[in-house]
Design a protein around this motif. Structure first.
Motif, PDB file in Angstrom:
ATOM      1  N   UNK A 122       6.270   6.880   4.457  1.00 50.64           N
ATOM      2  CA  UNK A 122       5.517   7.088   3.219  1.00 50.64           C
ATOM      3  C   UNK A 122       6.386   7.081   1.953  1.00 50.64           C
ATOM      4  N   UNK A 123       7.660   7.546   1.984  1.00 43.35           N
ATOM      5  CA  UNK A 123       8.458   7.481   0.750  1.00 43.35           C
ATOM      6  C   UNK A 123       8.658   6.068   0.220  1.00 43.35           C
ATOM      7  N   UNK A 124       8.563   5.061   1.084  1.00 45.89           N
ATOM      8  CA  UNK A 124       8.667   3.672   0.638  1.00 45.89           C
ATOM      9  C   UNK A 124       7.301   3.011   0.484  1.00 45.89           C
ATOM     10  N   UNK A 125       6.391   3.295   1.415  1.00 45.67           N
ATOM     11  CA  UNK A 125       5.108   2.591   1.447  1.00 45.67           C
ATOM     12  C   UNK A 125       4.171   3.017   0.315  1.00 45.67           C
ATOM     13  N   UNK A 126       4.074   4.304   0.023  1.00 51.76           N
ATOM     14  CA  UNK A 126       3.126   4.752  -0.993  1.00 51.76           C
ATOM     15  C   UNK A 126       3.491   4.252  -2.396  1.00 51.76           C
ATOM     16  N   UNK A 127       4.768   4.314  -2.840  1.00 52.86           N
ATOM     17  CA  UNK A 127       5.092   3.740  -4.154  1.00 52.86           C
ATOM     18  C   UNK A 127       4.779   2.250  -4.248  1.00 52.86           C
ATOM     19  N   UNK A 128       4.953   1.521  -3.157  1.00 53.16           N
ATOM     20  CA  UNK A 128       4.639   0.092  -3.159  1.00 53.16           C
ATOM     21  C   UNK A 128       3.140  -0.111  -3.362  1.00 53.16           C
ATOM     22  N   UNK A 129       2.316   0.682  -2.677  1.00 51.47           N
ATOM     23  CA  UNK A 129       0.860   0.565  -2.844  1.00 51.47           C
ATOM     24  C   UNK A 129       0.449   0.918  -4.264  1.00 51.47           C
ATOM     25  N   UNK A 130       1.106   1.911  -4.851  1.00 50.09           N
ATOM     26  CA  UNK A 130       0.792   2.276  -6.230  1.00 50.09           C
ATOM     27  C   UNK A 130       1.175   1.154  -7.190  1.00 50.09           C
ATOM     28  N   UNK A 131       2.273   0.492  -6.937  1.00 48.30           N
ATOM     29  CA  UNK A 131       2.695  -0.617  -7.798  1.00 48.30           C
ATOM     30  C   UNK A 131       1.700  -1.764  -7.731  1.00 48.30           C
ATOM     31  N   UNK A 132       1.195  -2.034  -6.539  1.00 40.65           N
ATOM     32  CA  UNK A 132       0.217  -3.113  -6.368  1.00 40.65           C
ATOM     33  C   UNK A 132      -1.195  -2.689  -6.766  1.00 40.65           C
ATOM     34  N   UNK A 133      -1.406  -1.400  -7.030  1.00 40.46           N
ATOM     35  CA  UNK A 133      -2.734  -0.926  -7.406  1.00 40.46           C
ATOM     36  C   UNK A 133      -3.686  -0.825  -6.233  1.00 40.46           C
ATOM     37  N   UNK A 134      -3.149  -0.659  -5.016  1.00 42.57           N
ATOM     38  CA  UNK A 134      -3.997  -0.619  -3.822  1.00 42.57           C
ATOM     39  C   UNK A 134      -4.383   0.789  -3.402  1.00 42.57           C
ATOM     40  N   UNK A 135      -3.841   1.825  -4.062  1.00 37.68           N
ATOM     41  CA  UNK A 135      -4.098   3.205  -3.643  1.00 37.68           C
ATOM     42  C   UNK A 135      -5.050   3.893  -4.612  1.00 37.68           C
TER      43      UNK A 135
END
Length: 363
Positions: free
Chosen positions: A290-303
């Motif tokens: 999650x420390x890597x995956x969640x920021x990536x989803x936030x950057x892509x606007x998927x969360x």
């Protein structure tokens, strides 16, 4: 001396040792160079003139500027080429400049009058950023947790090997020693990330992409920091436990294999499944990824707005459990000097010591 003072002394000692370590200094330099390369070089090395599909007669200014001019039959064909990625932009008969996400600056500058710009997909992310940002978050967490984790394990093993740990334990409780080591590692890791952020921002300014990129990265970076801290502390306790299980530096790699897999597998999962929304959603709730995956989803606007809070809560629970396990193994194996200790033996030894302490208190 109270517990807070003891933790501060242990942490300060660890920080002083690491700041004199050449491996730590070279590792920091590597991250700084990576930050510069990831932010400043892509725009600077993009190279080559922009390609322009032109409906009708191409303005002489485009050819004079050295742009790749490609005549097309009509506006529909021009827009189709832009959507397909065959050209960077298209110039229509009324002077409108069509592009996907951002109009090429060299095309706009070549025209005598500033054109009206039509963006076919203004919300789309730049393909280079879509690749580099997940890489950045995954690499920073992976290498930082792995590098500092190994250093924590090596520090614990060195203290066992030189019998310094016996002197330390006589002065401070075992859990205070563990807390000081984990705290020192977290402070150094956050300091390193702060330097990387400063250098990355400087690289964005050099490349001329600072404002747009910072705006897109702000939510992701804001959430990356708490995810990173909690995730790092979780792994640091496991690395300290690994260092306590062995008596020689040479045995650390073999003993740390489960922890290395817990760091490496999420790293490769985020890198390989970054374009799979379902997989990334699952990874953003797994504590080790999650420390890597969640920021990536936030950057892509998927969360969704609530998801970072939920994922961080899951990570905190996982960290608490992992800290308890790591502390117990650390306490149960730190003073054992008769070869490599198994996790089961360390777990039993800690329980035996706890019962003995309770019996002594009752007496």
């Amino acid at each position: 001396m109270n517990t807070y003072e003891a933790v501060r002394i242990v942490a300060a000692r660890e920080i002083r040792v690491k700041l004199r370590d050449k491996a730590f200094l070279f590792g920091t330099l590597f991250f700084l160079l990576f930050a510069v390369a990831g932010t400043a070089l892509p725009p600077l090395l993009a190279g080559g003139p922009s390609s322009v599909a032109v409906v009708g007669q191409a303005p002489a200014a485009l050819t004079a500027a050295g742009l790749d001019v490609r005549p097309v039959a009509d506006e529909a064909a021009a827009r189709a080429q832009v959507r397909a990625g065959d050209v960077d932009a298209a110039l229509l008969t009324d002077g409108t400049l069509v592009a996907m996400t951002d109009a090429p600056g060299d095309v706009e500058n070549a025209l005598s009058t500033r054109p009206t710009v039509e963006l076919l997909d203004p919300s789309a992310l730049d393909p280079v950023l879509s690749f580099l940002v997940p890489l950045f978050f995954a690499v920073v967490f992976f290498f930082t947790s792995l590098t500092f984790g190994l250093q924590i394990a090596q520090s614990v093993t060195e203290e066992k090997q030189t019998r310094v740990v016996e002197i330390l334990v006589a002065s401070v409780p075992v859990r205070v020693l563990l807390t000081g080591k984990v705290l020192a590692g977290a402070v150094l890791a956050m300091g390193q990330i702060a330097l990387i952020a400063i250098v990355a921002l400087a690289g964005m300014r050099i490349a001329g992409t600072g404002s747009e990129l910072v705006s897109a990265l702000t939510p992701a970076i804001g959430w990356f920091l708490p995810f990173f801290v909690v995730g790092f502390v979780m792994l640091a306790a496991l690395w300290a436990a690994v260092g306590a299980l062995v008596n020689r530096q040479e045995d650390i790699n073999a003993a740390s294999m489960p922890v290395q897999l817990a760091v490496m597998l999420p790293f490769f999962a985020v890198m390989m499944l970054g374009d799979n929304p379902t997989a990334m959603k699952v990874l953003s709730y797994v504590p080790f990824s999650s420390p890597s995956a969640m920021p990536v989803r936030l950057f892509h606007g998927d969360a969704a707005a609530w998801e970072p809070f939920a994922a961080l809560g899951v990570l905190v629970v996982g960290a608490v459990v992992t800290l308890a396990v790591g502390a117990r193994i650390y306490e149960g194996s730190l003073l054992r000097t008769n070869g490599r200790t198994s996790m089961a033996a360390a777990w039993r030894d800690r329980e035996a010591r706890r019962l003995a302490e309770l019996d002594a208190q009752q007496v």
